[in-house]
Design a protein around this motif. Sequence first.
Motif, PDB file in Angstrom:
ATOM      1  N   SER A  66       0.816  -1.220   0.000  1.00 34.13           N
ATOM      2  CA  SER A  66       0.000   0.000   0.000  1.00 34.13           C
ATOM      3  C   SER A  66       0.848   1.269   0.000  1.00 34.13           C
ATOM      4  N   LEU A  67       2.135   1.149   0.353  1.00 32.79           N
ATOM      5  CA  LEU A  67       3.007   2.320   0.429  1.00 32.79           C
ATOM      6  C   LEU A  67       3.918   2.466  -0.786  1.00 32.79           C
ATOM      7  N   LYS A  68       3.826   1.547  -1.728  1.00 28.94           N
ATOM      8  CA  LYS A  68       4.678   1.636  -2.911  1.00 28.94           C
ATOM      9  C   LYS A  68       4.358   2.903  -3.706  1.00 28.94           C
ATOM     10  N   GLY A  69       5.404   3.648  -4.035  1.00 27.81           N
ATOM     11  CA  GLY A  69       5.228   4.882  -4.790  1.00 27.81           C
ATOM     12  C   GLY A  69       4.759   6.057  -3.962  1.00 27.81           C
ATOM     13  N   LYS A  70       4.631   5.871  -2.649  1.00 27.26           N
ATOM     14  CA  LYS A  70       4.158   6.946  -1.774  1.00 27.26           C
ATOM     15  C   LYS A  70       5.286   7.409  -0.855  1.00 27.26           C
ATOM     16  N   ASP A  71       5.192   8.655  -0.430  1.00 30.98           N
ATOM     17  CA  ASP A  71       6.165   9.226   0.502  1.00 30.98           C
ATOM     18  C   ASP A  71       5.406   9.819   1.687  1.00 30.98           C
ATOM     19  N   ILE A  72       4.833   8.938   2.499  1.00 28.33           N
ATOM     20  CA  ILE A  72       4.087   9.371   3.683  1.00 28.33           C
ATOM     21  C   ILE A  72       5.081   9.493   4.832  1.00 28.33           C
ATOM     22  N   ARG A  73       5.424  10.728   5.145  1.00 23.59           N
ATOM     23  CA  ARG A  73       6.425  10.958   6.179  1.00 23.59           C
ATOM     24  C   ARG A  73       5.777  11.193   7.548  1.00 23.59           C
ATOM     25  N   ILE A  74       6.616  11.290   8.554  1.00 21.98           N
ATOM     26  CA  ILE A  74       6.163  11.321   9.946  1.00 21.98           C
ATOM     27  C   ILE A  74       5.978  12.760  10.419  1.00 21.98           C
ATOM     28  N   ALA A  75       4.843  13.019  11.044  1.00 20.05           N
ATOM     29  CA  ALA A  75       4.608  14.282  11.747  1.00 20.05           C
ATOM     30  C   ALA A  75       4.673  13.968  13.240  1.00 20.05           C
ATOM     31  N   LEU A  76       5.837  14.184  13.827  1.00 16.14           N
ATOM     32  CA  LEU A  76       6.005  13.860  15.245  1.00 16.14           C
ATOM     33  C   LEU A  76       5.488  15.050  16.047  1.00 16.14           C
ATOM     34  N   ASP A  77       4.182  14.999  16.332  1.00 14.90           N
ATOM     35  CA  ASP A  77       3.487  16.206  16.778  1.00 14.90           C
ATOM     36  C   ASP A  77       3.637  16.510  18.267  1.00 14.90           C
ATOM     37  N   GLY A 106      18.054  14.563  21.025  1.00 13.98           N
ATOM     38  CA  GLY A 106      16.878  14.275  20.215  1.00 13.98           C
ATOM     39  C   GLY A 106      16.891  15.046  18.907  1.00 13.98           C
ATOM     40  N   LEU A 107      17.286  16.310  18.953  1.00 16.98           N
ATOM     41  CA  LEU A 107      17.402  17.094  17.724  1.00 16.98           C
ATOM     42  C   LEU A 107      18.386  16.434  16.760  1.00 16.98           C
ATOM     43  N   HIS A 108      19.502  15.946  17.281  1.00 16.62           N
ATOM     44  CA  HIS A 108      20.472  15.262  16.420  1.00 16.62           C
ATOM     45  C   HIS A 108      19.828  14.084  15.691  1.00 16.62           C
ATOM     46  N   GLU A 109      19.013  13.321  16.408  1.00 17.93           N
ATOM     47  CA  GLU A 109      18.389  12.149  15.781  1.00 17.93           C
ATOM     48  C   GLU A 109      17.346  12.565  14.752  1.00 17.93           C
ATOM     49  N   TYR A 110      16.651  13.659  15.005  1.00 13.99           N
ATOM     50  CA  TYR A 110      15.733  14.178  13.987  1.00 13.99           C
ATOM     51  C   TYR A 110      16.500  14.564  12.725  1.00 13.99           C
ATOM     52  N   PHE A 111      17.649  15.207  12.888  1.00 15.70           N
ATOM     53  CA  PHE A 111      18.446  15.605  11.724  1.00 15.70           C
ATOM     54  C   PHE A 111      18.866  14.378  10.919  1.00 15.70           C
ATOM     55  N   ARG A 112      19.257  13.319  11.620  1.00 19.87           N
ATOM     56  CA  ARG A 112      19.707  12.097  10.933  1.00 19.87           C
ATOM     57  C   ARG A 112      18.579  11.443  10.151  1.00 19.87           C
ATOM     58  N   ASN A 113      17.352  11.701  10.550  1.00 21.59           N
ATOM     59  CA  ASN A 113      16.199  11.068   9.909  1.00 21.59           C
ATOM     60  C   ASN A 113      15.290  12.084   9.227  1.00 21.59           C
ATOM     61  N   SER A 114      15.879  13.202   8.807  1.00 19.88           N
ATOM     62  CA  SER A 114      15.071  14.270   8.219  1.00 19.88           C
ATOM     63  C   SER A 114      14.497  13.901   6.858  1.00 19.88           C
ATOM     64  N   ASP A 115      14.947  12.792   6.280  1.00 14.33           N
ATOM     65  CA  ASP A 115      14.363  12.345   5.015  1.00 14.33           C
ATOM     66  C   ASP A 115      12.983  11.731   5.210  1.00 14.33           C
ATOM     67  N   ILE A 116      12.693  11.250   6.429  1.00  7.32           N
ATOM     68  CA  ILE A 116      11.413  10.586   6.662  1.00  7.32           C
ATOM     69  C   ILE A 116      10.570  11.300   7.721  1.00  7.32           C
ATOM     70  N   ILE A 117      11.190  12.196   8.499  1.00  6.08           N
ATOM     71  CA  ILE A 117      10.442  12.965   9.497  1.00  6.08           C
ATOM     72  C   ILE A 117      10.171  14.355   8.932  1.00  6.08           C
ATOM     73  N   PHE A 118       8.909  14.639   8.687  1.00  5.67           N
ATOM     74  CA  PHE A 118       8.499  15.900   8.052  1.00  5.67           C
ATOM     75  C   PHE A 118       8.540  17.060   9.036  1.00  5.67           C
ATOM     76  N   MET A 119       8.113  16.812  10.267  1.00  4.93           N
ATOM     77  CA  MET A 119       8.150  17.855  11.287  1.00  4.93           C
ATOM     78  C   MET A 119       8.230  17.203  12.657  1.00  4.93           C
ATOM     79  N   ALA A 120       8.705  17.988  13.636  1.00  8.29           N
ATOM     80  CA  ALA A 120       8.832  17.482  14.999  1.00  8.29           C
ATOM     81  C   ALA A 120       8.525  18.627  15.951  1.00  8.29           C
ATOM     82  N   ASN A 121       7.386  18.566  16.606  1.00 11.16           N
ATOM     83  CA  ASN A 121       6.902  19.671  17.434  1.00 11.16           C
ATOM     84  C   ASN A 121       7.179  19.407  18.909  1.00 11.16           C
ATOM     85  N   TYR A 122       8.151  20.143  19.458  1.00  9.11           N
ATOM     86  CA  TYR A 122       8.385  20.070  20.898  1.00  9.11           C
ATOM     87  C   TYR A 122       7.121  20.528  21.618  1.00  9.11           C
ATOM     88  N   ALA A 123       6.727  19.776  22.635  1.00 10.54           N
ATOM     89  CA  ALA A 123       5.540  20.142  23.410  1.00 10.54           C
ATOM     90  C   ALA A 123       5.968  20.469  24.848  1.00 10.54           C
TER      91      ALA A 123
END
Length: 259
Positions: A66-77, A106-123
């Motif tokens: 179901s994900l072939k050809g799609k780029d559904i990235r993560i919104a770590l809200d 944590g910011l470092h790990e977000y940077f390493r995975n910025s190809d799949i994590i679209f946004m990351a909202n500190y709460a």
Amino acid sequence: IQVVAVGSVGKWSEQMMTHCADHTDLISEHFYCRDKKNLLEHVRQIPNRVKRIADAHRGYRKRFDSLKGKDIRIALDEWNYWYGAHVFGELGTRYFMQDALGVAAGLHEYFRNSDIIFMANYAQTVNVIGCIKTTKTAAAFAATGLPLCLYRNHFGVTPVAIEGDYGNLDIACAWTADKKKLTVGIVNATMEKHSISLDVQGAGLSGKGIMYVIEHEDRMAYNEPGKKPRIAINKYAVFNAGKLTSPPISVVVYELPVK
């Protein structure tokens, strides 16, 4: 308008990716971490959770047709630490130097995975579990607010691959948007000062630069509204960009201009 599906790594996200992918632009995830007695374990909680979520979604892309050809990235809200007494009203927890280290890692790990994590909202922002704490007459950055400010203002935007053995240090590198500076972030969650040698391939550095440091000898140090900050961002000149140091219990960001 982008549709954000509600996710939670495991069976829930698997079902969303299997049955709802045709109607989804992004998928949300969130997490909170508690207190740990061991400093390194406390700090590693956030980057480990980020990596676990990113790795899971990379796996979904390989497993599900179901994900072939799609780029559904993560919104770590939502992401943060959440523990301790409610000092600042309802759910108004206090944050410490140890939490600042974890947020930076944590910011470092977000940077390493910025190809799949679209946004990351500190709460969140103010009081509750936020990075700014207030009284009726004063406000102050909590310890966790300082790395957010530091990386927003002084860390680059294009991640750079790094290699080497740097032990328990957490290190990330990035170019600034204009490629005129290499930035290096180092999180030292140990009680010792560390030094690393920097060998840049494909670019030449001027040999000088600036280092911004968040540090405190007490992992449980915190800032109090209306009082002089115990934890702050300090700025120092760098005269040997080939050898980078990190004090005990610290977050350091280097800005190193190219020749």
